[in-house]
Design a protein around this motif. Structure first.
Motif, short mmCIF file in Angstrom:
data_model
loop_
_atom_site.label_atom_id
_atom_site.label_comp_id
_atom_site.label_asym_id
_atom_site.label_seq_id
_atom_site.Cartn_x
_atom_site.Cartn_y
_atom_site.Cartn_z
N SER A 106 0.84 -1.19 0.00
CA SER A 106 0.00 0.00 0.00
C SER A 106 0.88 1.25 0.00
CB SER A 106 -0.91 0.01 1.23
OG SER A 106 -0.14 0.17 2.41
N PHE A 107 0.25 2.40 -0.22
CA PHE A 107 1.01 3.65 -0.30
C PHE A 107 1.78 3.92 0.99
CE2 PHE A 107 0.89 8.49 -0.56
CZ PHE A 107 1.95 8.56 -1.46
N THR A 108 1.14 3.70 2.15
CA THR A 108 1.83 3.96 3.40
C THR A 108 2.88 2.90 3.71
OG1 THR A 108 0.00 2.91 4.57
CG2 THR A 108 0.01 5.30 4.49
N SER A 109 2.58 1.63 3.45
CA SER A 109 3.55 0.58 3.79
C SER A 109 4.76 0.61 2.87
CB SER A 109 2.89 -0.80 3.79
OG SER A 109 2.33 -1.10 2.53
N ILE A 110 4.57 1.02 1.63
CA ILE A 110 5.73 1.22 0.75
C ILE A 110 6.61 2.35 1.30
CG2 ILE A 110 6.41 2.20 -1.50
CD1 ILE A 110 4.11 0.55 -2.72
N GLY A 111 5.98 3.32 1.95
CA GLY A 111 6.73 4.45 2.51
C GLY A 111 7.63 4.08 3.66
#
Length: 450
Positions: free
Chosen positions: A147-152
């Protein structure tokens, strides 16, 4: 001449390429479709049987087509498939009670999701809300989802397609023991150096840090880890600053590491984590994940929320049956015993091969790091060759590591001694074949193959 089934297999791959994303990875030069499974084996669409040493990315935790699980799923499916969290769910409540007790977290609350990515997403939401900060500490070489946050917060550049993120992530050392600037230190010196690095990073933080998220054994990173006790020492630092500890148990949970039920327990000298995330194995192939946190943290959200699919009647019923089987048959103990045998066999094989740099891991979560023959240079080509050769030998394995040069070996936890020996023999043949191929390309002295 190609058979009809082979032509159909190739046709399915062509249809896959035409309609699914280019970045959706598949294994093998000729990708295979798995048709059915039983126990520790699967069969492909052409009828060939394989010993499954990867379990759908560490997800088939107990066994394929485990009667207890399939019966629980089919029985529940015949009654009610879905309700959502807007209604009481007996199976979800019972599963949450068991997971809360097993987690080791006092006054625990459990929230179910449909994947590990979503579980880590939720953990980040809780931590940043509770601490009123978007700053997250993560380990280098880490992976926490797509997800966008977990990739971050993913520290493995091979699985991080964007630098954009709603979070400010501060990466610290500690996930990789045998490479990097601290590799030559003793375990005690390594831990001290990582703690010093953590303290230094906190000194550079812009105010409050919300949490440290860490896999006790890095999964996609190639089954690497720091010394036992490292995260406990980190926690002593975190506690002084009020920073939360999130343990990502998506791959390490449920006894897979053998010595402990959770990976964090190898680092438990300073007490349990504040938040624990899980997924994969608990569902034995069904979409199940979740978050455990102490009540104060879990209940910090003030807006309304639901989960449409998390803890559905069918997945919760299957997970309950799967967890019961795991505990009743001491699969954690089996992972320790059979995993120890398998690791010893792989270490013996690797000792005589120039492409094997290291055999690592614990329980039935084992990694084999490969290099160009006679060098210390990571060789993704070697990993690719072994992956293909192992399939030809009738064994399915995975690969990972930042350079893509580590084999990932994670069979179902019910693996027998005979199957471990069979798999080890097949992997020995595959490793020798790969080394022979690479030496033919570059010579036994180990010239570059990249």
């Amino acid at each position: 001449m190609a058979t009809v089934t082979e032509n159909q297999h190739a046709a399915l791959h062509a249809r896959h390429q035409a309609v699914l994303p280019d970045w959706l990875a598949t294994y093998y030069a000729r990708p295979i479709a798995l048709a059915y499974g039983e126990g520790r084996h699967v069969w492909d669409a052409e009828g060939r049987r394989y010993l499954d040493f990867f379990g759908g990315i560490l997800t088939t935790m107990t066994a394929h087509a485990l009667p207890e699980v399939t019966h629980a799923v089919s029985e529940q499916a015949a009654r009610l498939l879905h309700s959502s969290t807007l209604y009481l769910n007996h199976q979800a409540v019972e599963l949450a009670e068991r997971v809360a007790r097993l987690s080791g977290i006092p006054d625990a609350r459990v929230f179910f999701t449909s994947s590990g990515t979503e579980a880590n997403d939720t953990a980040l939401l809780l931590a940043t809300t509770y601490r009123r900060s978007n700053q997250i500490l993560a380990l280098r070489n880490s992976y926490h989802g797509r997800s966008f946050t977990s990739i971050g917060i993913t520290g493995n550049s091979a699985w991080s397609p964007t630098s954009l993120s709603p979070l400010q992530t501060l990466y610290v050392h500690g996930g990789v023991r045998s490479r990097g600037p601290f590799a030559r230190l003793s375990d005690a010196e390594f831990t001290a150096a990582c703690v010093e690095d953590l303290e230094d990073m906190l000194g550079q933080a812009n105010g409050t840090v919300a949490a440290l998220i860490a896999e006790p054994v890095q999964g996609v990173g190639g089954f690497t880890s720091g010394p036992d006790g490292l995260l406990a020492t980190f926690k002593q630092v975190l506690d002084r600053h009020g920073i939360l500890w999130i343990t990502d148990e998506v791959q390490t949970g449920w006894g897979r590491t053998g010595d402990h039920f959770w990976g964090w327990q190898a680092h438990g000298q300073s007490g349990p984590p504040d938040i624990l995330t899980f997924a994969k194995g608990i569902g034995n192939g069904m979409s199940m994940g979740g978050v455990v946190a102490r009540a104060e943290v879990m209940n910090c959200l003030t807006a309304n929320s639901i989960s449409t699919f998390g803890g559905s009647p069918v997945t919760a019923a299957g997970a309950l049956a799967n967890l019961t089987y795991l505990l009743d048959h001491d699969l954690q103990g089996n992972a320790r015993r059979v995993g120890g045998l398998l690791k010893a066999r792989l270490e013996a094989v690797g000792a005589g091969l120039g492409i094997v740099r290291e055999v690592r891991g614990r329980g039935l979560m084992l990694g084999v790091e490969l290099v160009a023959p006679g060098t210390d240079t990571p060789s993704p080509e070697a990993a690719g060759l072994v992956l293909e050769a192992a399939r030809e030998q009738g064994v399915l394995i995975g690969k990972g590591g930042r350079a893509g040069n580590a084999l990932r070996i994670a069979p179902p936890l019910s693996l027998t001694v005979a199957e471990a020996e069979e798999g080890a023999a097949a992997l020995e043949a595959a490793l020798k074949q790969a080394q022979s191929t690479l030496e033919a390309q570059s010579g036994p002295a180990g010239g570059s193959v990249l």
